[in-house]
Design an enzyme around this catalytic site. Structure first.
Site, short mmCIF file in Angstrom:
data_model
loop_
_atom_site.label_atom_id
_atom_site.label_comp_id
_atom_site.label_asym_id
_atom_site.label_seq_id
_atom_site.Cartn_x
_atom_site.Cartn_y
_atom_site.Cartn_z
N SER A 129 0.87 -1.19 0.00
CA SER A 129 0.00 0.00 0.00
C SER A 129 0.90 1.23 0.00
CB SER A 129 -0.86 -0.01 1.27
OG SER A 129 -1.45 1.26 1.49
N TYR A 142 -2.69 -0.03 10.51
CA TYR A 142 -2.61 -0.48 9.12
C TYR A 142 -1.24 -0.11 8.53
CZ TYR A 142 -3.80 -0.91 4.12
OH TYR A 142 -3.82 -1.24 2.78
N LYS A 146 1.76 -2.51 7.10
CA LYS A 146 2.26 -2.47 5.72
C LYS A 146 3.76 -2.16 5.69
CE LYS A 146 -1.45 -3.58 3.37
NZ LYS A 146 -1.49 -4.85 2.62
N THR A 177 -12.56 -0.69 -4.22
CA THR A 177 -12.93 -2.02 -3.69
C THR A 177 -13.76 -1.84 -2.43
OG1 THR A 177 -11.07 -2.25 -2.16
CG2 THR A 177 -10.66 -2.92 -4.45
P1 NAP Z 1 -11.06 -6.24 -0.07
O1 NAP Z 1 -11.91 -5.92 -1.24
O2 NAP Z 1 -11.56 -5.90 1.29
O3 NAP Z 1 -10.68 -7.80 -0.13
C1 NAP Z 1 -9.92 -8.31 0.92
C2 NAP Z 1 -9.66 -9.77 0.65
O4 NAP Z 1 -8.88 -10.28 1.75
C3 NAP Z 1 -10.93 -10.59 0.57
O5 NAP Z 1 -10.80 -11.53 -0.48
C4 NAP Z 1 -10.95 -11.30 1.92
O6 NAP Z 1 -11.55 -12.58 1.86
C5 NAP Z 1 -9.48 -11.48 2.18
N1 NAP Z 1 -9.22 -11.72 3.61
C6 NAP Z 1 -9.30 -10.83 4.62
N2 NAP Z 1 -9.05 -11.44 5.79
C7 NAP Z 1 -8.83 -12.75 5.50
C8 NAP Z 1 -8.54 -13.91 6.27
N3 NAP Z 1 -8.43 -13.86 7.63
N4 NAP Z 1 -8.37 -15.08 5.63
C9 NAP Z 1 -8.50 -15.16 4.30
N5 NAP Z 1 -8.77 -14.12 3.50
C10 NAP Z 1 -8.94 -12.93 4.11
O7 NAP Z 1 -9.63 -5.53 -0.18
P2 NAP Z 1 -8.78 -5.01 -1.44
O8 NAP Z 1 -9.01 -3.57 -1.55
O9 NAP Z 1 -8.95 -5.91 -2.60
O10 NAP Z 1 -7.31 -5.19 -0.83
C11 NAP Z 1 -6.40 -6.16 -1.30
C12 NAP Z 1 -5.01 -5.78 -0.81
O11 NAP Z 1 -4.66 -4.51 -1.36
C13 NAP Z 1 -4.91 -5.63 0.70
O12 NAP Z 1 -3.68 -6.15 1.14
C14 NAP Z 1 -4.94 -4.12 0.91
O13 NAP Z 1 -4.28 -3.75 2.09
C15 NAP Z 1 -4.23 -3.64 -0.34
N6 NAP Z 1 -4.54 -2.27 -0.73
C16 NAP Z 1 -5.82 -1.88 -1.01
C17 NAP Z 1 -6.05 -0.58 -1.39
C18 NAP Z 1 -7.43 -0.06 -1.68
O14 NAP Z 1 -7.60 1.16 -1.81
N7 NAP Z 1 -8.44 -0.92 -1.84
C19 NAP Z 1 -4.99 0.32 -1.52
C20 NAP Z 1 -3.71 -0.12 -1.24
C21 NAP Z 1 -3.50 -1.42 -0.86
P3 NAP Z 1 -13.02 -12.91 2.44
O15 NAP Z 1 -13.92 -12.92 1.26
O16 NAP Z 1 -12.83 -14.23 3.05
O17 NAP Z 1 -13.35 -11.83 3.43
#
Ligand code: NAP
Length: 229
Positions: A129, A142, A146, A177
């Site tokens: 991130s 968070y 990271k 997301t």
């Molecule tokens: P998201 O839509 O909330 O999806 C999160 C995913 O993580 C889901 O598939 C969830 O699965 C899984 N997960 C969470 N806890 C878990 C656990 N205990 N065991 C197994 N799976 C688990 O998030 P996203 O935005 O796609 O984020 C993906 C990555 O990108 C993360 O590492 C986040 O920190 C990073 N990121 C996101 C953003 C942003 O703006 N969205 C920006 C920078 C970085 P379930 O279906 O089982 O809940």
């Protein structure tokens, strides 16, 4: 010959689902997550993918699920949690929850799969991130997790590059997301998807690293939303 095998955690939605889609034409995919219905639905849309259902916070379940994998070409850690609060309001539990999924689970799953990754001269991608590069007030647990994930990836690269592994950290900015929806709600802001990255754009950066020619090692990729498109 079989296509290379990729395991993508967090594949039930968001960036992980997009990464699975971006690799689907070149790889067989294990779709990691807890929501088996969502994983089944995504698998049905991809040429060669199947669910890999496990709660990454459950060490024993992770060990069981990893035990069947002998050879792995690509491991993408996209599962993550983001619970925002300033330091005043961040309990020990808040720090632990962010660390548990964003750092400890990443390290433990990688450790369990290292023999399989080494067997394939494999590639580990950690979705980090912008908060893993510089911090902002209100994001303590968070951001700390990271920064921890960045240190993990850097250490892993130093240790395993001599064994043939590639290790890439990808640092996305705000991405459209469910996680971002929750973040904006916690900030009390207005959700503006047009200002954010699309998950497919972050997935494109992952695919660029994974599909780079074998002599190239893309170690760190920052992806920001463009204000003018
Ligand atoms: P998201 O839509 O909330 O999806 C999160 C995913 O993580 C889901 O598939 C969830 O699965 C899984 N997960 C969470 N806890 C878990 C656990 N205990 N065991 C197994 N799976 C688990 O998030 P996203 O935005 O796609 O984020 C993906 C990555 O990108 C993360 O590492 C986040 O920190 C990073 N990121 C996101 C953003 C942003 O703006 N969205 C920006 C920078 C970085 P379930 O279906 O089982 O809940």
């Amino acid at each position: 010959m079989d296509r290379p095998l990729a395991l993508v955690t967090g594949a039930s939605r968001g960036i992980g689902a997009a990464v699975a889609g971006a690799l689907a034409d070149t790889h067989r995919i294990l779709l990691g997550g807890r929501d088996s219905a969502a994983l089944e639905a995504l698998a049905a849309q991809l040429p060669d993918a199947r669910p890999w259902v496990v709660d990454l916070a459950d060490d024993a379940a992770v060990a069981d699920a990893a035990a069947g994998i002998d050879r792995l070409d690509v491991l993408v850690h996209s599962a993550g949690v983001a619970q925002l609060a300033d330091v005043t309001h961040s309990s020990a539990d808040a720090w632990r929850r962010n660390y548990e999924v964003n750092v400890v689970a990443v390290a433990e799953l990688t450790r369990l799969l290292l023999p399989a990754l080494r067997a394939a001269n494999g590639h580990v991608v950690v979705i980090n991130s912008g908060q893993g590069l510089s911090v902002r007030e209100g994001w303590g647990p968070y951001a700390a997790s990271k920064f921890g994930a960045r240190a993990f990836a850097d250490v892993l690269r130093a240790e395993e590059e001599p064994n043939g592994l590639r290790v890439t950290s990808v640092y996305p900015g705000r991405t459209d997301t469910e996680m971002q929806q929750a973040v904006v709600a916690a900030e009390g802001g207005e959700y503006s998807p047009a200002k954010y990255l699309r998950p497919e754009s972050v997935a494109g950066a992952v695919a660029a690293a994974v599909l780079a020619s074998p002599d190239a090692h893309l170690t760190d990729i920052t992806v920001r939303p463009r204000p003018h498109r």
